[in-house]
Design a protein around this motif. Structure first.
Motif, short mmCIF file in Angstrom:
data_model
loop_
_atom_site.label_atom_id
_atom_site.label_comp_id
_atom_site.label_asym_id
_atom_site.label_seq_id
_atom_site.Cartn_x
_atom_site.Cartn_y
_atom_site.Cartn_z
N LEU A 1 0.84 -1.20 0.00
CA LEU A 1 0.00 0.00 0.00
C LEU A 1 0.87 1.24 0.00
CD1 LEU A 1 -2.53 -1.08 2.80
CD2 LEU A 1 -2.82 -1.34 0.32
N SER A 2 0.30 2.33 -0.46
CA SER A 2 1.00 3.62 -0.38
C SER A 2 0.92 4.15 1.04
CB SER A 2 0.35 4.62 -1.34
OG SER A 2 -0.95 4.96 -0.89
N GLY A 3 1.69 5.20 1.31
CA GLY A 3 1.68 5.77 2.65
C GLY A 3 0.31 6.29 3.05
N GLY A 4 -0.37 6.98 2.11
CA GLY A 4 -1.70 7.49 2.41
C GLY A 4 -2.71 6.38 2.62
N GLN A 5 -2.60 5.32 1.83
CA GLN A 5 -3.52 4.19 1.99
C GLN A 5 -3.32 3.51 3.34
OE1 GLN A 5 -2.41 2.02 -1.54
NE2 GLN A 5 -4.12 2.83 -2.74
N LYS A 6 -2.07 3.33 3.73
CA LYS A 6 -1.81 2.72 5.04
C LYS A 6 -2.40 3.57 6.16
CE LYS A 6 2.70 2.26 4.90
NZ LYS A 6 4.05 1.86 5.35
N GLN A 7 -2.26 4.88 6.04
CA GLN A 7 -2.75 5.74 7.11
C GLN A 7 -4.28 5.71 7.20
OE1 GLN A 7 -0.41 9.19 7.19
NE2 GLN A 7 -0.49 9.23 9.40
N ARG A 8 -4.93 5.60 6.07
CA ARG A 8 -6.39 5.53 6.10
C ARG A 8 -6.88 4.19 6.66
NH1 ARG A 8 -7.80 7.60 0.16
NH2 ARG A 8 -5.54 7.35 -0.14
N ILE A 9 -6.11 3.12 6.42
CA ILE A 9 -6.44 1.84 7.04
C ILE A 9 -6.31 1.97 8.57
CG2 ILE A 9 -5.71 -0.57 7.31
CD1 ILE A 9 -7.08 -0.03 4.69
N ALA A 10 -5.25 2.64 9.01
CA ALA A 10 -5.05 2.83 10.45
C ALA A 10 -6.16 3.69 11.06
CB ALA A 10 -3.69 3.46 10.72
N ILE A 11 -6.61 4.68 10.33
CA ILE A 11 -7.71 5.53 10.82
C ILE A 11 -9.00 4.72 10.89
CG2 ILE A 11 -9.16 7.51 10.24
CD1 ILE A 11 -6.62 8.81 9.05
N ALA A 12 -9.23 3.88 9.91
CA ALA A 12 -10.42 3.01 9.94
C ALA A 12 -10.37 2.08 11.13
CB ALA A 12 -10.51 2.21 8.64
N ARG A 13 -9.19 1.57 11.44
CA ARG A 13 -9.04 0.69 12.61
C ARG A 13 -9.40 1.44 13.89
NH1 ARG A 13 -3.36 -1.98 12.49
NH2 ARG A 13 -2.68 0.14 12.96
N ALA A 14 -8.96 2.70 14.00
CA ALA A 14 -9.28 3.49 15.18
C ALA A 14 -10.77 3.83 15.23
CB ALA A 14 -8.45 4.77 15.18
N MET A 15 -11.37 4.11 14.06
CA MET A 15 -12.81 4.41 14.03
C MET A 15 -13.62 3.21 14.49
SD MET A 15 -13.21 6.65 10.55
CE MET A 15 -12.87 8.42 10.56
N LEU A 16 -13.22 2.04 14.06
CA LEU A 16 -13.94 0.82 14.44
C LEU A 16 -13.92 0.60 15.95
CD1 LEU A 16 -15.40 -1.75 13.41
CD2 LEU A 16 -13.16 -2.86 13.32
N ARG A 17 -12.86 1.05 16.59
CA ARG A 17 -12.73 0.83 18.04
C ARG A 17 -13.80 1.58 18.82
NH1 ARG A 17 -9.17 -2.01 20.45
NH2 ARG A 17 -8.54 -1.76 22.63
N ASP A 18 -14.18 2.77 18.31
CA ASP A 18 -15.26 3.55 18.93
C ASP A 18 -14.98 3.77 20.42
OD1 ASP A 18 -17.63 4.93 18.99
OD2 ASP A 18 -18.84 3.17 19.43
N ALA A 19 -13.77 4.27 20.72
CA ALA A 19 -13.33 4.44 22.11
C ALA A 19 -13.67 5.83 22.63
CB ALA A 19 -11.83 4.20 22.20
N ASP A 20 -13.66 5.98 23.97
CA ASP A 20 -13.93 7.28 24.60
C ASP A 20 -12.79 8.26 24.36
OD1 ASP A 20 -16.21 6.14 25.64
OD2 ASP A 20 -15.26 5.58 27.53
#
Length: 612
Positions: A504-523
């Motif tokens: 993946l490109s750098g931007g693609q990797k970062q958006r995957i990481a953001i999606a992972r954080a969004m899924l967590r739905d943490a306080d």
């Protein structure tokens, strides 16, 4: 079953006593306590297998001695009595001896392999678990290449030591004792002549072990450098290719490999030196036996069978005696790895969870730093009496020059370090009172250096929350502006990301990481330059997603690009561990302060360029 357990335990206890005796005799004092610890940790767990292996090796030792003893009757019945019926009976007996010995040897090898593999697996699991519990300081001290080397080679060294001590303590020692008994019974005087040279051999070998220890330590260090060089090559291949560093990397690898080769050759020479030493001394002993044998057979009334039995026992005793003589050199080399393994297992864990640790109290993620003190270098404290609030449901941005303490603050919030003074509270409770699992379940993190695990895109996003459905993963990807590029990949969400996201490109990797954080739905949401690798169009879309994500969540943002934090509820300007000023952007721009100067350097030129 009860009888088998008693036998196994008896065998392992016998092995432990014999091993301890051998340790006291052949092993340097510095290694004895380490060896006792290794034995005590593994004997109990592997008692059934080691008990069976002990029985098998005792059978091997017994059959070896019996094969020497039976030579007396074979020679006397064949040469002297010439009793053919008796000779045939002895032939059957010899066949039986070697069949039993072969079967026992087979089971000994299989059982020792099973126990040894279990020791390696247990050691690797234990060490890895210990490493996982360490704080960040630990990983700053131990490079990944060294951890890999210790986790693999050193665990293997533990098995090597256990196998070496077991085979020496039981098979070789009992074989030697049995054969010596045959020699004493058949020719006591010749036995005395044969064993006079024994102390000379062990004295010479003791001198060799001192050199082996130092060389082995250097060899393991060079092995670690080889692993590190390979890791740097795979991770930094683009830099290597771009700057034409192939020659530099090749020279480094040649240097490290040559060092390992030279030291391995040195150890081989020292280890091999025991063979000619034992060969020479054994030859002298056998020559003395031959010179004296004629007298005792012809004039001493001894039978040819007794002499043959003695010589057979003497020759058979050579191999176990040689292995026992070399045991110290081999053990010294392996103990270097065992010592390094225990350095990891004994490394103190500075981040301990209290036995009565509690879950995060009810609340919305309010975080308070009260009189916090922390330092990487005791002589240069980073924080002294730091007081800082991260209000629940609000976004707090940390800005300032590198080294100001921004990353340290989020590391303290995630409890990757503990403060040396003061306290950090989440919803009113000190972090040190909260369980790790509960704390991490209330936090989501997107770092500047995006890390993805080897697997598919779906698997990487799903790591954000255990048990997440595929529909929830896809929704998180859409919110992170990742769904479109994922669907254009060959296998969609089942596409492999490659090693650390190499596909993946750098931007693609970062958006995957953001999606992972969004899924967590943490306080609590922690963003460390989370949009740094995105182009302007993608950043705008992700900023919208992050805006939705941060609603009613405690958000901590580290940002060097001030354009990404204009709407933050509080901006904290840090320098050298101190808060210079804080407030909303309009408040900070209303007076001449460090934030305004930073803003004028970074934002105003962009605005002027856009106007033009």
């Amino acid at each position: 079953m009860l009888m088998q357990t008693k036998t196994d335990n008896a065998g392992s206890r016998l092995f432990a006593r014999i091993g301890a005796s051998l340790a006291a005799r052949f092993i340097p004092i510095a290694n004895r306590s380490l060896l006792y610890r290794l034995l005590s940790e593994n004997l109990k767990a592997q008692a059934p297998w080691y008990g069976l292996a002990t029985i098998a090796m005792l059978i091997v030792a017994g059959m070896t001695s019996l094969s020497a003893w039976i030579m007396k009757d074979i020679v006397n019945e064949t040469v002297v009595s010439q009793n053919m019926q008796r000779v045939l009976s002895l032939a059957v007996g010899v066949a039986g001896i070697f069949i039993v010995k072969g079967v026992a040897t087979y089971f000994q090898m299989v059982i020792l392999s099973k126990a040894g593999n279990s020791i390696i697996a247990t050691a690797q699991k234990t060490i890895f678990d210990r490493i996982l519990k360490q704080d960040l300081n630990f990983f700053m001290r131990f490079p990944s290449s060294e951890l890999v080397m210790r986790l693999t080679n050193n665990a293997q060294a533990a098995r090597t030591v256990m196998d070496l001590v077991l085979t020496s303590a039981v098979r070789d020692l009992f074989s030697l004792i049995g054969l010596m008994a045959v020699m004493v019974i058949q020719q006591p005087m010749l036995t005395i002549v044969s064993i006079i040279i024994g102390p000379l051999a062990f004295w010479g070998i003791r001198h060799l072990t001192l050199k082996v220890r130092a060389i082995m330590q250097q060899e393991l260090a060079s092995l670690g450098m080889i692993i590190q060089n390979v890791q740097e090559m795979t991770i930094g291949v683009r830099i290597i290719k771009a700057f034409g560093l192939e020659g530099y990397m090749r020279e480094r690898m040649d240097k490290y490999v040559s060092q390992v080769e030279q030291r391995a050759n040195s150890i081989a020479r020292l280890s091999a030196a025991t063979s000619p030493m034992m060969e020479t001394l054994s030859g002298l002993a056998i020559a003395g036996v031959i010179a004296l044998s004629g007298y005792w057979v012809v004039d001493g009334g001894k039978t040819p069978g007794e002499l043959m039995s003695f010589i057979t026992a003497l020759l058979l005793a050579y191999e176990p005696a040689k292995r026992l003589a070399r045991m110290r050199i081999n053990l010294e080399a392996a103990m270097v790895g065992v010592r390094m393994m225990y350095e990891l297992k004994d490394h103190p864990i500075r981040l301990e969870e209290k036995p009565d640790a509690q879950p995060v109290p009810a609340g919305h993620g309010d975080i308070e730093f009260e009189n916090v003190g922390f330092s990487y270098d005791p002589k240069k404290p980073l924080f002294e009496n730091l007081n800082l609030s991260f209000p629940a449901g609000k976004t707090t941005a940390l800005v300032g020059a590198s080294g100001g303490g921004k990353s340290t603050i989020i590391n303290l919030v995630m409890r990757l370090f503990d403060p040396e003074q003061g306290s950090i509270r989440v919803n009113g409770l000190d972090l040190r009172e909260i369980s790790f699992e509960s704390l991490r379940n209330h936090m989501a993190y997107v770092g500047q250096d995006t890390f993805l695990f080897n697997g598919t895109i779906l698997e990487n996003i799903a790591l954000g929350r255990e048990g997440a459905t595929e529909e929830e993963v896809i929704e998180a990807a859409k919110s992170a502006n990742a769904h479109d590029f994922i669907m254009h990949m060959s296998n969609g969400y089942n596409s492999p990301v490659g090693e650390n996201g190499g596909n993946l490109s750098g931007g693609q990797k970062q958006r995957i990481a953001i999606a992972r954080a969004m899924l967590r739905d943490a306080d609590i949401l922690i963003l460390d330059e989370a949009t740094s690798a995105l182009d302007s169009h993608a950043e705008a879309q992700v900023q919208d997603a992050l805006k939705r994500l941060t609603e009613n969540r405690t958000t901590i943002v580290i940002a060097h690009r001030l354009a990404t934090i204009t709407s933050a509820d509080n901006i904290v300007v840090l320098e050298n561990g101190k808060i210079l000023e804080q407030g909303r952007q309009e408040e900070l721009l209303s007076h001449d302060g460090p934030y305004r100067r930073l803003y004028e350097l970074q934002i105003l030129p962009q605005l002027e360029e856009n106007q033009n």
